[in-house]
Enzyme design. Sequence first.
Site, short mmCIF file in Angstrom:
data_model
loop_
_atom_site.label_atom_id
_atom_site.label_comp_id
_atom_site.label_asym_id
_atom_site.label_seq_id
_atom_site.Cartn_x
_atom_site.Cartn_y
_atom_site.Cartn_z
N GLU A 236 0.77 -1.15 -0.08
CA GLU A 236 -0.08 -0.02 0.08
C GLU A 236 0.77 1.28 -0.03
O GLU A 236 0.63 1.93 0.87
CB GLU A 236 -0.93 -0.05 1.15
CG GLU A 236 -1.94 -1.31 1.26
CD GLU A 236 -2.97 -1.18 2.22
OE1 GLU A 236 -4.05 -1.47 2.13
OE2 GLU A 236 -2.55 -0.65 3.35
N GLU B 124 -5.43 -8.37 -0.75
CA GLU B 124 -6.06 -8.13 0.67
C GLU B 124 -7.48 -7.87 0.42
O GLU B 124 -8.13 -6.62 -0.33
CB GLU B 124 -5.55 -6.78 1.44
CG GLU B 124 -4.00 -7.22 1.97
CD GLU B 124 -3.84 -5.94 2.85
OE1 GLU B 124 -4.53 -5.36 3.48
OE2 GLU B 124 -2.65 -5.76 2.75
#
Length: 474
Positions: free
Chosen positions: A181, A373
């Site tokens: 991320e 995710e």
Amino acid sequence: MTIKTFPENFLWGGAIAANQTEGAWNIGGRGLSNIDLIPHGPNRQDIKLGYKASQLSDTEYYPSHTGIDFYHYYKADIAMLAEMGLKVFRTSISWSRIYPNGDEATPNQAGIDYYTDLFKTCKEHNISLLVTLAHFDIPMGIVEQYNGWKNRETIDLYIKFAETCFENFGAYVDYWIPFNEINVVLHSPFSGGGLYFDENENREALLYQAAHYMLVASAKAVKSCHRITPDAQIGCMIAGGSFYPYSCNPEDVWQSMIDERTNTFFVDVQSKGKYPYYMESLFKSKGIQIDITEHDKEVLKQTVDFVAFSYYASRTSIADITRVEQNEGNIIVSAKNPYLKMSDWGWVVDPLGLRITMNQIYERFEKPLFVVENGLGAKDVIEADGSIQDDYRIDYMQQHIQAMHDGIQDGVPLLGYISWGIIDLVSASTGEMSKRYGMIFVDKDDAGNGTLKRKKKKSFDWYKKVIQQNGIEI
């Protein structure tokens, strides 16, 4: 009953991260990491956001120090994942377990040995590996001696770490991600990149400068990966989720465009090899000058093989956030969407948003995608008979898998789906254990108490069946 099947060789998986599971924070030669200074409790958020520096205190509880002790439990845990039928396991490497201070001449052999055995164990169970090099993880030695990602020198320290991993673990790892991320560094600087700021520093300028150095490091890692482990694929990853305009007011629509660009420009750089046109005007409007050299521009031309993203929720943009109630569940500021329900921790539940996000990302970048995710943080209850009936998690996953299937039918190429926190772990956002994502329960509470005993939840067998069928029943 029919089954929505997925493409042949679709990678069904589960994910954890070293900083949230391994524990053993001072064992095996591991050095101090930024995550080890983020406590559970009232000081957590300010430290994560880089508003104040942290030092270890006897009065604070640091969840990462023990995690779920995956460091010692990994063989049994991987055996459970193999029983579930996992095709791919996503985990990360603790940078400070390889280079304890970050700038040593040679790596820590105990760290090399640990990950070698972990990855061998996965391969023995026929589980492919997707490994993140830096998952909210940087040695504190680099933070304290080099100012972390504020400093260009950190690029070379990172590449040394990355190449050590490629050379030692390349025989086992099928997919790599340089940074977890990467866009989160703009929103949670200390947890995302080990950054904190003095009052007299231009926080925003330094955030974008750090982001640039991380992007250069990512491109160099891609080149090194292709050279050292040519059979592996290496991608990039952002915290995904589309930004909806709060209304059809053009100002809200414009704000949603700005928010979307700020969130995804990283992928422009990593997949197209250059900054998008709008970033120059953004920097100019903010009076920001970034140290971008001509050599950097050449380095950035090295692009990724796939685009990975996490998806938990969509966001809602409004020109004047003070006019409406905010959604407090995520570090990315967003207006509360009146059309969506929320989880116990204030994250909106938006399965269709996954399909929308898939289409938007692929339309823009035209690289294979990977959902690395997705999951539901919820409070689980052990019933009198010892079972954990997490039907709410099954329902959440089923809806998102259906939406993902629809995205594939739209023509979006998707490598796989990886459920986050397949084993219960410490929440990155709150530091809690009670915010559980897993299909495997771990006996530990928010204060660090518990036996660490593992237990299957109802969702364990449900996901096992999804994998066996390569799809979901409807």
